[in-house]
Write a protein that holds these residues in place. Structure first.
Motif, PDB file in Angstrom:
ATOM      1  N   GLU A  77     -17.830 -38.967   6.590  1.00 30.89           N
ATOM      2  CA  GLU A  77     -17.250 -38.000   7.404  1.00 30.89           C
ATOM      3  C   GLU A  77     -16.067 -38.291   7.972  1.00 30.89           C
ATOM      4  N   SER A  78     -15.623 -39.720   7.891  1.00 31.50           N
ATOM      5  CA  SER A  78     -14.492 -40.063   8.452  1.00 31.50           C
ATOM      6  C   SER A  78     -13.313 -40.058   7.552  1.00 31.50           C
ATOM      7  N   LEU A  79     -13.395 -39.582   6.253  1.00 28.48           N
ATOM      8  CA  LEU A  79     -12.274 -39.702   5.213  1.00 28.48           C
ATOM      9  C   LEU A  79     -11.660 -38.449   5.325  1.00 28.48           C
ATOM     10  N   GLY A  80     -11.985 -37.304   5.985  1.00 26.29           N
ATOM     11  CA  GLY A  80     -11.287 -35.882   5.779  1.00 26.29           C
ATOM     12  C   GLY A  80     -10.086 -36.034   6.224  1.00 26.29           C
ATOM     13  N   GLU A  81      -9.518 -36.587   7.064  1.00 25.00           N
ATOM     14  CA  GLU A  81      -8.069 -36.568   7.803  1.00 25.00           C
ATOM     15  C   GLU A  81      -7.327 -37.135   6.749  1.00 25.00           C
ATOM     16  N   THR A  82      -7.492 -38.167   6.083  1.00 25.23           N
ATOM     17  CA  THR A  82      -6.751 -39.016   5.190  1.00 25.23           C
ATOM     18  C   THR A  82      -6.663 -38.455   3.599  1.00 25.23           C
ATOM     19  N   THR A  83      -7.967 -37.550   3.134  1.00 29.86           N
ATOM     20  CA  THR A  83      -8.014 -37.497   1.855  1.00 29.86           C
ATOM     21  C   THR A  83      -7.056 -36.261   1.327  1.00 29.86           C
ATOM     22  N   LYS A  84      -6.341 -36.635   0.604  1.00 35.12           N
ATOM     23  CA  LYS A  84      -5.385 -35.601  -0.239  1.00 35.12           C
ATOM     24  C   LYS A  84      -5.863 -35.411  -1.644  1.00 35.12           C
ATOM     25  N   GLY A  85      -5.463 -34.223  -2.147  1.00 32.64           N
ATOM     26  CA  GLY A  85      -5.802 -33.805  -3.202  1.00 32.64           C
ATOM     27  C   GLY A  85      -6.810 -32.853  -3.754  1.00 32.64           C
ATOM     28  N   ASN A  86      -7.162 -32.602  -4.787  1.00 36.72           N
ATOM     29  CA  ASN A  86      -8.371 -31.581  -5.537  1.00 36.72           C
ATOM     30  C   ASN A  86      -9.527 -32.442  -5.957  1.00 36.72           C
ATOM     31  N   THR A  87     -10.705 -31.396  -5.995  1.00 38.60           N
ATOM     32  CA  THR A  87     -11.842 -31.689  -6.749  1.00 38.60           C
ATOM     33  C   THR A  87     -11.671 -30.577  -7.717  1.00 38.60           C
ATOM     34  N   ASN A  88     -12.391 -30.887  -8.637  1.00 43.04           N
ATOM     35  CA  ASN A  88     -12.230 -30.080  -9.917  1.00 43.04           C
ATOM     36  C   ASN A  88     -13.827 -30.038 -10.538  1.00 43.04           C
ATOM     37  N   ILE A  89     -14.633 -29.326 -10.476  1.00 44.42           N
ATOM     38  CA  ILE A  89     -15.958 -29.067 -10.900  1.00 44.42           C
ATOM     39  C   ILE A  89     -16.472 -27.835 -11.712  1.00 44.42           C
ATOM     40  N   GLY A  90     -17.018 -28.224 -12.824  1.00 40.81           N
ATOM     41  CA  GLY A  90     -17.570 -27.122 -13.771  1.00 40.81           C
ATOM     42  C   GLY A  90     -18.492 -27.564 -14.740  1.00 40.81           C
ATOM     43  N   VAL A  91     -18.811 -26.581 -15.518  1.00 40.41           N
ATOM     44  CA  VAL A  91     -19.518 -26.730 -16.879  1.00 40.41           C
ATOM     45  C   VAL A  91     -18.920 -26.305 -18.181  1.00 40.41           C
ATOM     46  N   ILE A  92     -19.083 -26.947 -19.306  1.00 39.95           N
ATOM     47  CA  ILE A  92     -18.545 -26.455 -20.629  1.00 39.95           C
ATOM     48  C   ILE A  92     -19.924 -25.813 -21.478  1.00 39.95           C
ATOM     49  N   ALA A  93     -20.014 -24.684 -21.796  1.00 41.38           N
ATOM     50  CA  ALA A  93     -21.128 -24.591 -22.683  1.00 41.38           C
ATOM     51  C   ALA A  93     -20.738 -23.804 -23.742  1.00 41.38           C
ATOM     52  N   THR A  94     -21.543 -24.153 -24.686  1.00 48.33           N
ATOM     53  CA  THR A  94     -21.288 -23.822 -26.077  1.00 48.33           C
ATOM     54  C   THR A  94     -22.817 -23.192 -26.528  1.00 48.33           C
ATOM     55  N   GLY A  95     -22.408 -22.030 -27.116  1.00 46.60           N
ATOM     56  CA  GLY A  95     -23.518 -21.073 -27.509  1.00 46.60           C
ATOM     57  C   GLY A  95     -23.616 -19.988 -28.356  1.00 46.60           C
ATOM     58  N   GLU A  96     -24.619 -19.207 -28.688  1.00 45.23           N
ATOM     59  CA  GLU A  96     -24.324 -18.148 -29.289  1.00 45.23           C
ATOM     60  C   GLU A  96     -23.901 -16.870 -28.486  1.00 45.23           C
ATOM     61  N   ALA A  97     -22.709 -16.238 -28.900  1.00 44.81           N
ATOM     62  CA  ALA A  97     -22.087 -15.264 -28.023  1.00 44.81           C
ATOM     63  C   ALA A  97     -23.144 -14.064 -27.563  1.00 44.81           C
ATOM     64  N   LEU A  98     -23.127 -13.419 -26.526  1.00 45.38           N
ATOM     65  CA  LEU A  98     -24.120 -12.282 -26.067  1.00 45.38           C
ATOM     66  C   LEU A  98     -23.706 -11.138 -26.822  1.00 45.38           C
ATOM     67  N   ASP A  99     -22.439 -10.943 -27.440  1.00 45.62           N
ATOM     68  CA  ASP A  99     -21.725  -9.688 -27.953  1.00 45.62           C
ATOM     69  C   ASP A  99     -22.122  -9.911 -29.631  1.00 45.62           C
ATOM     70  N   GLY A 100     -22.893 -10.922 -29.975  1.00 44.17           N
ATOM     71  CA  GLY A 100     -22.839 -11.151 -31.304  1.00 44.17           C
ATOM     72  C   GLY A 100     -21.761 -11.538 -32.308  1.00 44.17           C
ATOM     73  N   SER A 101     -20.832 -12.079 -31.570  1.00 45.82           N
ATOM     74  CA  SER A 101     -19.624 -12.402 -32.164  1.00 45.82           C
ATOM     75  C   SER A 101     -19.634 -13.935 -32.860  1.00 45.82           C
TER      76      SER A 101
END
Length: 403
Positions: A296-320
């Motif tokens: 909690e003490s790092l907030g003032e000095t921390t610069k930049g971005n986070t990038n969090i997500g998921v990559i999912a592969t599977g059968e398309a809902l539209d049947g394509s």
């Protein structure tokens, strides 16, 4: 408007309580308790200054069930939000059962004497919560939490089934410290040094900690080394998506972090078994956590971005045919600090804790028993992410990840 009791006073709690106070139409009466009341008072003072809302504060040892029950009955909340340490999940759940109140947390229970991340202890509470007519929601942070909701949103709107899933957690921020962790040092280091596990062909496969590394180019961050490791949402994602052939979790670590952690491991400072020092027993990792910079003490000095997500592969809902989608959030450390006084790692967990709480107290997510995020309708949660500081984007990729 609802009354909520938040347990814990770290960076995640600070963000969650600030965001609750910014939504006074949902959270009309906010109470905050932790082992160190002065930390609660500091958060309450910041909330008052930024929002004008009052937060009542208390001192509590969350592992003392009778004391917790007394506090819950005194406050009279409709929901207890557990943002304390994962070791304290079960006693807080016990207190909620005895006091007759719903429960939410952001991380699954783990025993103090072993770095073991499993839901089995909390899933075992399902019948007790069901019989009491109470709801417990597990893992309402970012990962676990938002990443699980991302996955189920893709399954609801884009993919009929998911064949492969990769969760990518990138912190591209720089706090200027030689070595510091962006969330609780003890939990962070226990996670990183534990053996890696991933889901493949119906079972978990264990590999050495930090044994697999690849490079990935993150938007708003750039190329970063990501390491495969185990994270608890893999267990629930595999349970609720049994068709998955493979699911993996990846996190970025800089070379300096790896170098310092390796040295600390080699000299025994990451041990979680007690050692004797000057006639007293100490846990080396707990001592290390005490001397490292507080997240909690790092907030003032921390610069930049986070990038969090998921990559999912599977059968398309539209049947394509088979398709691959990447859904993620980019969060600015500077913007998070300006809004709440905390860096983005705390922000990306504290905001989903607030949103999960809102889902429960407004009745958008209901049920009797113990539930994971994958079991809930993702749409209202996703809508609130966009409205409360964690906007997401989704795009189709050319094909599955090549690593």
């Amino acid at each position: 408007m609802s009354t909520v009791l938040v347990i814990g006073a770290g960076g995640v709690s600070s963000v969650c309580v600030h965001k609750m106070a910014m939504n006074a139409d949902i959270f009309g009466d906010i109470h905050l308790a932790s082992r160190t009341k002065s930390k609660c008072d500091n958060i309450a003072a910041s909330v008052k200054e930024r929002t004008g809302q009052d937060v009542a504060t208390y001192e509590i040892d969350a592992e003392e069930v009778p004391a917790m029950v007394n506090l819950i009955r005194k406050v009279g909340p409709s929901l207890v939000v557990n943002l304390a340490l994962p070791y304290q999940d079960l006693p807080i759940m016990d207190a909620c059962l005895e006091a007759g109140v719903d429960y939410l947390d952001t991380a699954n229970y783990e025993p103090k004497d072993e770095a073991k991340f499993e839901y089995k202890w909390q899933w075992a509470y399902h019948d007790r919560f069901k019989d009491a007519g109470l709801m417990a929601l597990l893992g309402s942070g970012f990962d676990p939490g938002v990443t699980s909701v991302f996955t189920m949103w893709l399954k609801k709107h884009k993919l009929k089934s998911i064949r492969q899933l990769d969760i990518l957690d990138c912190n591209g921020g720089d706090h200027g410290q030689a070595f510091a962790t962006n969330f609780n040092p003890e939990i962070n280091i226990r996670e990183v040094t534990a053996p890696a596990r991933h889901w493949e062909n119906g079972e978990f496969v264990e590999t050495p900690a930090m044994g697999k590394k690849v490079e990935f180019d993150f938007e708003a961050v750039g190329p970063k080394n990501i390491y495969m490791m185990y994270h608890e949402e893999l267990e629930s994602l595999a349970k609720f998506n049994p068709e998955m052939e493979r699911a993996r979790f990846w996190m970025t670590f800089g070379d300096e972090y790896i170098k310092h952690l390796t040295v600390l491991q080699n000299v025994g400072m990451t041990r979680i078994d007690p050692v004797k020092y000057q006639g007293k027993e100490i846990i080396p990792l707990q001592f290390l956590a005490a001397v490292l910079p507080k997240p909690e003490s790092l907030g003032e000095t921390t610069k930049g971005n986070t990038n969090i997500g998921v990559i999912a592969t599977g059968e398309a809902l539209d049947g394509s045919g088979e398709k691959t989608f990447y859904i993620n959030n980019i969060c600015s450390h500077e913007a998070a600090y300006e809004e709440t006084g905390n860096q983005a790692v705390s922000y990306t967990t504290g905001v989903p804790a607030m949103i999960g709480s809102a889902m429960m107290v407004t009745g958008k997510w209901t049920g009797d028993g113990v539930f994971n995020m994958e079991e809930m309708d993702p749409d209202p949660f996703m809508d609130m992410l966009n409205d409360h500081g964690l906007p997401w984007q989704v795009k189709e990729l050319d094909g599955p990840v090549g690593f």
